[in-house]
Design a protein around this motif. Structure first.
Motif, PDB file in Angstrom:
ATOM      1  N   ASP A 124      45.377  41.296  36.660  1.00 38.71           N
ATOM      2  CA  ASP A 124      44.614  41.643  37.863  1.00 38.71           C
ATOM      3  C   ASP A 124      45.216  42.795  38.665  1.00 38.71           C
ATOM      4  O   ASP A 124      44.569  43.317  39.573  1.00 38.71           O
ATOM      5  N   MET A 125      46.443  43.182  38.368  1.00 35.80           N
ATOM      6  CA  MET A 125      47.108  44.190  39.176  1.00 35.80           C
ATOM      7  C   MET A 125      46.653  45.596  38.799  1.00 35.80           C
ATOM      8  O   MET A 125      46.165  45.831  37.687  1.00 35.80           O
ATOM      9  N   LEU A 126      46.855  46.530  39.720  1.00 36.59           N
ATOM     10  CA  LEU A 126      46.477  47.920  39.504  1.00 36.59           C
ATOM     11  C   LEU A 126      47.228  48.486  38.294  1.00 36.59           C
ATOM     12  O   LEU A 126      48.457  48.431  38.224  1.00 36.59           O
ATOM     13  N   GLY A 127      46.495  49.001  37.331  1.00 36.57           N
ATOM     14  CA  GLY A 127      47.086  49.623  36.152  1.00 36.57           C
ATOM     15  C   GLY A 127      47.531  48.646  35.082  1.00 36.57           C
ATOM     16  O   GLY A 127      48.016  49.061  34.029  1.00 36.57           O
ATOM     17  N   GLU A 128      47.353  47.351  35.306  1.00 40.01           N
ATOM     18  CA  GLU A 128      47.863  46.359  34.357  1.00 40.01           C
ATOM     19  C   GLU A 128      47.086  46.381  33.041  1.00 40.01           C
ATOM     20  O   GLU A 128      47.672  46.292  31.962  1.00 40.01           O
ATOM     21  N   VAL A 129      45.764  46.503  33.120  1.00 34.52           N
ATOM     22  CA  VAL A 129      44.945  46.546  31.899  1.00 34.52           C
ATOM     23  C   VAL A 129      45.237  47.828  31.117  1.00 34.52           C
ATOM     24  O   VAL A 129      45.396  47.808  29.893  1.00 34.52           O
ATOM     25  N   PHE A 130      45.306  48.954  31.843  1.00 30.44           N
ATOM     26  CA  PHE A 130      45.612  50.228  31.177  1.00 30.44           C
ATOM     27  C   PHE A 130      46.962  50.154  30.472  1.00 30.44           C
ATOM     28  O   PHE A 130      47.097  50.583  29.317  1.00 30.44           O
ATOM     29  N   ASN A 131      47.959  49.596  31.150  1.00 32.99           N
ATOM     30  CA  ASN A 131      49.286  49.528  30.547  1.00 32.99           C
ATOM     31  C   ASN A 131      49.317  48.561  29.370  1.00 32.99           C
ATOM     32  O   ASN A 131      50.095  48.754  28.425  1.00 32.99           O
ATOM     33  N   PHE A 132      48.477  47.527  29.406  1.00 36.16           N
ATOM     34  CA  PHE A 132      48.383  46.611  28.264  1.00 36.16           C
ATOM     35  C   PHE A 132      48.004  47.394  27.007  1.00 36.16           C
ATOM     36  O   PHE A 132      48.646  47.266  25.957  1.00 36.16           O
ATOM     37  N   PHE A 133      46.964  48.212  27.107  1.00 37.55           N
ATOM     38  CA  PHE A 133      46.515  48.970  25.939  1.00 37.55           C
ATOM     39  C   PHE A 133      47.496  50.088  25.584  1.00 37.55           C
ATOM     40  O   PHE A 133      47.693  50.384  24.398  1.00 37.55           O
TER      41      PHE A 133
END
Length: 293
Positions: A171-180
């Motif tokens: 849910d944190m800012l940039g967390e999904v992007f950093n996952f990928f």
């Protein structure tokens, strides 16, 4: 009757020493962090008693067969020769790996879930950083070479994470992007390293594949298994299956399916994907040399 009583006592003993989970099978599949008694305490205890010695013994057995002092693999991993300087691309990849891992650490710190840095994919990112930043490839070269060549069998985890991304609780800012970004890097970087003459590649073998699998299994149980029971966190799905219908339907046996899938994935990852990529990279280098002559 006596056996059933002993098994119940075993389960009760383990339950008294672990996190205070919700009631049996009360599992929230909207939450990827917390665990539950999806698998009974008795089954957890039996698995620890039976699987841990099995995984330990077979890891040591196949490790000795794969790269014991009597093997060609041992000689290759300890060989010393002049190495070319790291390329600009390699340095960029190191910076990206460190940056992504640092962001992951920051996210886990803020959410107070630092224990999830033990997840295989985060551990893989740290492993690759260690390999690429090893102070001297000539200084104790066995360590980084063994780490890297073992990882060549296990990078299927990054592929599956990209195909079935588990983004619950991201849910944190940039967390999904950093996952990928992180999972793309731990797939791309080893494909670059296996094509780089700075890094020694051990030919694939059955013994090395089985060593890699049992080492991976040992990391899951006892390491992640015990930390999950202690903390209540569902590390690498040790306590509760991922939110995939076919795994949930298998019930408490879901981990045996995951172990079997991991074993099979070791082979196609190394023999099909990485070996063919390695051959293509060597052929490309040879063609460039021929054109330069």
């Amino acid at each position: 009757m006596a056996t059933a009583t002993m098994l119940d006592m075993l389960g009760d003993t383990l339950k008294s020493m672990t996190f205070d989970f919700p009631p049996y099978h009360l599992t929230d599949f909207e939450d990827s962090l917390g665990g539950a008694w999806f698998v009974s305490p008795t089954q957890h205890a039996l698995e620890l008693l039976l699987l841990v010695p099995l995984f330990t013994g077979l890891t040591l057995f196949f490790g000795n067969r794969a790269f014991g002092k009597h093997t060609e693999a041992y000689r290759l991993m300890n060989s010393k020769h002049a190495l070319p300087e790291a390329s600009m691309l390699e340095r960029i990849l190191v910076v990206l790996m460190i940056g992504s891992f640092g962001i992951t650490c920051a996210h886990k710190t803020v959410t107070q879930t630092l224990l999830f840095l033990m997840q295989p994919c985060h551990a893989s990112a740290l492993l690759l950083i260690i390999v690429m930043l090893w102070p001297s490839k000539q200084h104790h070269p066995l360590i980084p070479r063994l780490l890297l060549n073992t990882y060549y069998y296990t990078l299927w985890g990054a592929i599956l994470a990209l195909i079935f991304p588990d983004l619950r609780d991201h849910d944190m800012l940039g967390e999904v992007f950093n996952f990928f970004l992180e999972h793309s890097l731990i797939l791309i970087v080893p494909m670059y390293l296996i094509s780089n003459p700075r890094y020694v590649t051990i030919p694939p073998s059955l013994d090395m594949a089985l060593f890699s699998f049992f080492l991976y299994a040992f990391y899951h149980s006892p390491v992640l298994h015990l930390f999950s029971l202690w903390s209540g966190y569902n590390l690498n799905y040790s306590l509760v299956p991922p939110a995939l219908g076919f795994l949930i339907e298998t019930g408490p046996a879901y981990r045996y399916i995951m172990y079997t899938a991991a074993l099979l994935n070791m082979f196609w990852t190394r023999y099909l994907l990485m070996d063919n990529w390695h051959k293509l990279a060597r052929w490309t280098r040879q063609q460039r040399k021929l054109k330069a002559c």
